[in-house]
Design a protein around this motif. Sequence first.
Motif, PDB file in Angstrom:
ATOM      1  N   LYS A   1       0.811  -1.228   0.000  1.00 28.77           N
ATOM      2  CA  LYS A   1       0.000   0.000   0.000  1.00 28.77           C
ATOM      3  C   LYS A   1       0.842   1.274   0.000  1.00 28.77           C
ATOM      4  O   LYS A   1       0.597   2.197  -0.767  1.00 28.77           O
ATOM      5  CB  LYS A   1      -0.929  -0.006   1.219  1.00 28.77           C
ATOM      6  CG  LYS A   1      -2.191  -0.799   0.974  1.00 28.77           C
ATOM      7  CD  LYS A   1      -3.170  -0.580   2.102  1.00 28.77           C
ATOM      8  CE  LYS A   1      -4.523  -1.158   1.712  1.00 28.77           C
ATOM      9  NZ  LYS A   1      -5.480  -1.148   2.796  1.00 28.77           N
TER      10      LYS A   1
ATOM     11  N   GLU B   1       0.821   4.413  -2.619  1.00 31.48           N
ATOM     12  CA  GLU B   1       0.483   5.795  -2.241  1.00 31.48           C
ATOM     13  C   GLU B   1       1.591   6.752  -2.691  1.00 31.48           C
ATOM     14  O   GLU B   1       1.331   7.816  -3.254  1.00 31.48           O
ATOM     15  CB  GLU B   1       0.326   5.910  -0.711  1.00 31.48           C
ATOM     16  CG  GLU B   1      -0.956   5.258  -0.210  1.00 31.48           C
ATOM     17  CD  GLU B   1      -0.884   4.890   1.278  1.00 31.48           C
ATOM     18  OE1 GLU B   1       0.048   5.347   1.986  1.00 31.48           O
ATOM     19  OE2 GLU B   1      -1.757   4.112   1.728  1.00 31.48           O
TER      20      GLU B   1
ATOM     21  N   ALA C   1      -3.579  -5.284  -4.557  1.00 33.61           N
ATOM     22  CA  ALA C   1      -2.677  -4.184  -4.970  1.00 33.61           C
ATOM     23  C   ALA C   1      -3.280  -3.433  -6.156  1.00 33.61           C
ATOM     24  O   ALA C   1      -3.269  -2.197  -6.207  1.00 33.61           O
ATOM     25  CB  ALA C   1      -1.310  -4.745  -5.332  1.00 33.61           C
TER      26      ALA C   1
ATOM     27  N   TYR D   1      -6.203  -1.353  -5.031  1.00 33.51           N
ATOM     28  CA  TYR D   1      -5.767  -0.167  -4.286  1.00 33.51           C
ATOM     29  C   TYR D   1      -5.213   0.895  -5.249  1.00 33.51           C
ATOM     30  O   TYR D   1      -5.532   2.074  -5.133  1.00 33.51           O
ATOM     31  CB  TYR D   1      -4.713  -0.568  -3.244  1.00 33.51           C
ATOM     32  CG  TYR D   1      -4.481   0.516  -2.222  1.00 33.51           C
ATOM     33  CD1 TYR D   1      -5.535   0.956  -1.404  1.00 33.51           C
ATOM     34  CD2 TYR D   1      -3.235   1.122  -2.085  1.00 33.51           C
ATOM     35  CE1 TYR D   1      -5.340   1.979  -0.485  1.00 33.51           C
ATOM     36  CE2 TYR D   1      -3.027   2.139  -1.163  1.00 33.51           C
ATOM     37  CZ  TYR D   1      -4.084   2.567  -0.359  1.00 33.51           C
ATOM     38  OH  TYR D   1      -3.901   3.581   0.545  1.00 33.51           O
TER      39      TYR D   1
END
Length: 497
Positions: A78, A82, A125, A128
């Motif tokens: 994550k 980001e 993944a 996200y």
Amino acid sequence: MTEKVIIFDTTLRDGEQVPGCQLNTIEKIQVAKALEELGVDVLEAGFPISSPGDFNSVVEISKAVSNPVICALTRAVKKDIEVAAESLQFAKKKRIHTGIGVSDYHMRYKIKATPEEILRRAADAVKYAKKFVEDVEFYAEDAGRSENEFLARVIEAVIDAGATVVNIPDTTGYCMPLEYGSKIRYLKENVRNIDKAIISTHCHNDLGMATANTMMGVLNGARQVEVTINGIGERAGNTSLEEVAMIIKSHHDLNLETSINSTLIYKTSRLVSNLMSMPVQANKAIVGRNAFAHSSGIHQDGVLKKRENYEIIDPVSVGVRESSIILTARSGRAALNHRLEMLGFSYGKEELDDIYHRFLLLADKKKEINDEDIRILTGQVFQGDKSVKLEHLQVICGKSAIPVATVGLNINGEIHTATSVGNGPVDAAFTAVKQLISKTVHLEEFLIQAITQGSDDLGKVHVQLEHDEKIYYGFGTSTDIVTASVEAFIDAITKIK
Ligand code: KIV
Ligand code: ZN
């Protein structure tokens, strides 16, 4: 109808992670702009979580170029995703490239997770990454050594999660071309939703098969290829952009095309090689120094009769000015006569026989016969700038020192001196020499080789200069590499008429 193969360039990510190839942000922007001009579709700009420098480079490249999609690499983590999304904030078109290992080796010994766990992490993944960008590419690391059945399950799951591109890397360069091609075909035939994504190749060159594998991937349905300029990349490198682009351009029967402007290939190759201090091997396809050089008599004769006899690519189409005929002991009369004509001489059969006889005697002693040798053979000794000699050279350099060079040249019996700074001792010395000569020259190639292995042994330097659209070669040898470089530079300058 021709189909487009998308060119995904990873020179600034897979290429740049090679030891010794690191670039600063300004240099990366220079390469990114050259890649944009070359026509790449996707530009992988870095791995932003890996360092603040890499993060900053992705930010700055995103601002500097607008045509290609800018891509940032992540693990299936994550925080990586980001940070990648943040680094892409200024990109006009953006992509996150996330992924995880799928071979038994990677699952068991690297990630230490079960196949079910890998499947879940892969899909998570992608989901996200989709929160941040529309365009998400998934890489199935070490797909080359993975079980096709499991690979197909992973690919199906990530496409369901929203992946727009699925990358099937032969991470270790292990696959044989047929094996890699049939892996891509297997995915085409066995993944339910495969039509919703583009299949990408990413082949490493450990067994010298990266380009062959990439092309087999394309022939079996892949429509994106991941490549680097000069084939640089981890270990033995990646598939080289220039090879794939020129295969597709040369083989019309494939009905494929790319957006690459091939005439910029050589220039881009030189830029990357120079900035990364990574010499291109002389016999490298398309961009190597010898890629368009002919040295055997039979080939030279054939090429002079019709270039296509021994060349499948017109050098001009990749930005190389012309093919070259290297004069050695294996050259025939046709090649010698061709060079004589280029130098403005014209001889009848008997005179040519006589010069050729002397040419062979000299060529047996010297490896390569240059223009100056030819003039001597014809009795037309060239005077020009020959009276330029290196009289003295002093350099100051070292860690934290600004490199400075003072050069003294003996020009027609008079000593002239100049001092200059540079980004290194050689650059400083070359700049000082340029101040003392009346000609504008551009350094096109600079190659240092150790003749033997010890640090006290001779170094040999080869330079290639451009003046008035003509190329001049120079050589220098010395136990001092800066002196050898300056000698080579002057050697080339003295050949200018
Ligand atoms: O070789 C490889 O598997 C990679 C991935 C990170 C795409 O470079
Ligand atoms: Zn790779």
